[in-house]
Structure formats: C-alpha cells, structure tokens
Design a protein around this motif. Sequence first.
Motif, PDB file in Angstrom:
ATOM      1  N   THR A   7      -6.243   2.395  -4.374  1.00  7.41           N
ATOM      2  CA  THR A   7      -5.310   1.608  -3.562  1.00  7.41           C
ATOM      3  C   THR A   7      -6.073   0.815  -2.504  1.00  7.41           C
ATOM      4  OG1 THR A   7      -3.538   3.219  -3.891  1.00  7.41           O
ATOM      5  CG2 THR A   7      -3.323   1.730  -2.017  1.00  7.41           C
ATOM      6  N   LYS A  30       0.020  -2.667  -7.948  1.00  2.00           N
ATOM      7  CA  LYS A  30      -0.694  -2.598  -9.222  1.00  2.00           C
ATOM      8  C   LYS A  30      -0.420  -3.837 -10.075  1.00  2.00           C
ATOM      9  CE  LYS A  30      -0.983   2.472  -9.756  1.00  2.00           C
ATOM     10  NZ  LYS A  30      -0.144   2.964  -8.644  1.00  2.00           N
ATOM     11  N   ASP A  61       2.468   1.758  -3.318  1.00  3.79           N
ATOM     12  CA  ASP A  61       1.529   2.207  -4.336  1.00  3.79           C
ATOM     13  C   ASP A  61       1.198   3.687  -4.171  1.00  3.79           C
ATOM     14  OD1 ASP A  61      -0.106   1.457  -6.621  1.00  3.79           O
ATOM     15  OD2 ASP A  61      -1.833   1.799  -5.327  1.00  3.79           O
ATOM     16  N   VAL A  90       0.838  -1.200   0.000  1.00  2.00           N
ATOM     17  CA  VAL A  90       0.000   0.000   0.000  1.00  2.00           C
ATOM     18  C   VAL A  90       0.873   1.250   0.000  1.00  2.00           C
ATOM     19  CG1 VAL A  90      -1.577   1.384   1.418  1.00  2.00           C
ATOM     20  CG2 VAL A  90      -2.041  -1.044   1.042  1.00  2.00           C
TER      21      VAL A  90
END
Length: 377
Positions: free
Chosen positions: A96, A39, A28, A25
């Motif tokens: 996200t 991703k 991203d 996380v």
Amino acid sequence: MALSLLPLLLSGCASLNRHHQALLVLGDLSAGSETSRLKRRTEPPRREGLHYEHQGRAYQADLYHPPTLNRGSLILVHGFTEQGRRDARLVALARTLGRVGFRVMVPELDGLRDYSISTREVTAIVDAIRYATREGAETPSQTAIAAVSFAVGPTLIAAMDEAVAHRVSFVVAVGGYYDMTDMLRYVTTGEDRGGIGRAAPPPQREARWAVLLSQLHWLRDEQDRTLLESIARRRLADPDASVADDVRRLGPSGRALYALVTNQQPDRVEALIGKLPPALVNELEALDPSQRSLDRLQARLVLIHGPQDRVIPISHSRRLRDALPAGQARLFETEALKHVAVSPGWRDGWALWRAVEHVLALGERQQQGLKPHGSPP
C-alpha cells in the motif's frame, strides 16, 4: 497577479490530491487482499530481496520499489510475528505504501521474529538506516521509519543513535510504549500509573505471556527457558491451562521472571524487576525510552494510538509527545485502532485519515529534500 497565485493554486491541488490518496490508503488497508480503488488505479510496487552487511553483521530485507518515487524512503519495522518480514499484514502495508510513492524497506529482525527482543534489534535498525541512506546510491540521503507496538522502543532508540540521527526525517509510531516499567505494570496488573491508574481498560490476558516469551533468552538455565516457554504457549492457547507442575520445577531466575509476569500488585513491580537476572534488568533499561535523553531525536515524530488500547495504554504516546519540544511530535488519537489493528466499523476513521494524510505530507517533503514541519532547529 495571476502568476503570483500559481504557487498557491498548485499547493491547493497537491493538498486535495493528498487528502484523496489518504482515503484510498485507508480503503486499501481495509480491503486486505481484495480489490480496492487504490489497487485499480495504481501499479503494485516491485519487491526485491536484499542481503547486506555492516561490520560483519549480515541481514536480509525486502525492498518495495514504487512505480513512481514521490515520497522517499521508509523503513517498516515489524512487530512480534513468526513470519517476520513476510507476515501477510506487513506485506500488504508495504505494498500500500509503495502504491502511494514510498520506497519501502522491510528488514528481517530476528528478535521480533522469535520473541527474543533485545538491544540487538536497535543495532539492526541502525544498520538498516545506514543501508537505506547509503551515500552514492539512488536512495535519498534521509529515510522515514514506521514501527508498531513493542518495536517502537527499539526504533526510537535507533533513531536517536548519533551515527544516524541526522538521516531520519520522521518516525511513525503506532501503539508504542514510552516507559518500560509502567508498560510491564499495566500488562501484569492493569494499573496505568502514567495515565488513569486502575480506570484504564483491562489489559489483554495474552499480553503478559508475550512479554514472558520475549525475555526468555536472558535466562542461562536451559530448563527454565524450556519450562517457561511451555507455560507461556499453553496459557496463550488456553488462559486457564494448568501449569503448576512446571512452575514447581523452575530455578531461581525462572521463578523471578514468572513472579513478575504473574504479579497482580502494582506496588511490587519495581521490586520484582530488581530480582531478575542482571543481564535482563540491563536490557529492560536499555530498551526504555523514558530513561534516555530525547533531545538526541532529530526526526519528526508521528504518534498514532487508540484510547482503548488494551496492550499499551495511550498514556505512553501522550507522555512521549510531552517529553519532546513543542511541535516535534504530533499525536493522533483514534478509536479506529484496536491496538495496532484497524477496528471493525472504522469507528472514528476521521482521526486515522488525518494521521495518514499527515504521513503522506511528510513523505512529500522528505522526497523534496525539505525539512519536516515541526522538526528541531
């Protein structure tokens, strides 16, 4: 013996996976629109536009459906942004969160979009909670809420509303305020009276003008509103812009608001607030969590704040944590945040990683229908 160890082993695997997801996380969020490991490994959520009503109040929102729903529902409340729910940073965050299993609802909040924040936003957030937790739908019976900066106050007050308080499992508050008067004092004079006084980091010069724009709608005089908006926008573009001519043309209410925003004497703040139009004073009090009984908050509270925040001092999150029963609120202090944006270099990323991991864990418990650790009995 082997069977008795199985739940512990499975729990350990889940914890390791969550730790890893928290890293994905953060990576991203750092990558923005560029590619990232998260991703590459996950499908993006599907975005659906929503129109819904409650008692004649009409709303728009975006709903992000995750590939796999394993963390439940989360309402994402945007801060001051003219792009509203379609702000690029907000869209990236919603995607996200969707990739890691949250169903994310992002309501459009007019007052946060046009800088006219009021208790209308509290009502809108309450209605969003009603929609996200509506009975008989596929969405869970509870939802989490996340908010940033000046949106934290209205969000907390909405989460305490007796009609929906039991439907909110946890609230994530990033860089939020607790005491409205002390927040205004810091933004205008630099004194953090709830924390370390004049030793606090100097406030951002732009913050006072954002506060001015957010309260113009309470002035009845159209000329005052026009003049003050012009003053605020010129000073946002150029802190040294000359505004003396416009200031001289202000009426009594306009001058009172301008005097508060430009005041630099901490001891005058309460008196200057008292000279504002009564409707504005009432709204400031209504949006002040410190003026409310926080025992109505049933949700777990996750506070994330940067110690060097120059918009809202970290003392607000510390005081909010201390105002709640022990264990109900958890504060993550991280140098990785520059107010609500991740600072360059990810300084003290460890604390931010722990905050993300904690939110993911609370989401798992929400989806499983379990009570979040530390919630009130």
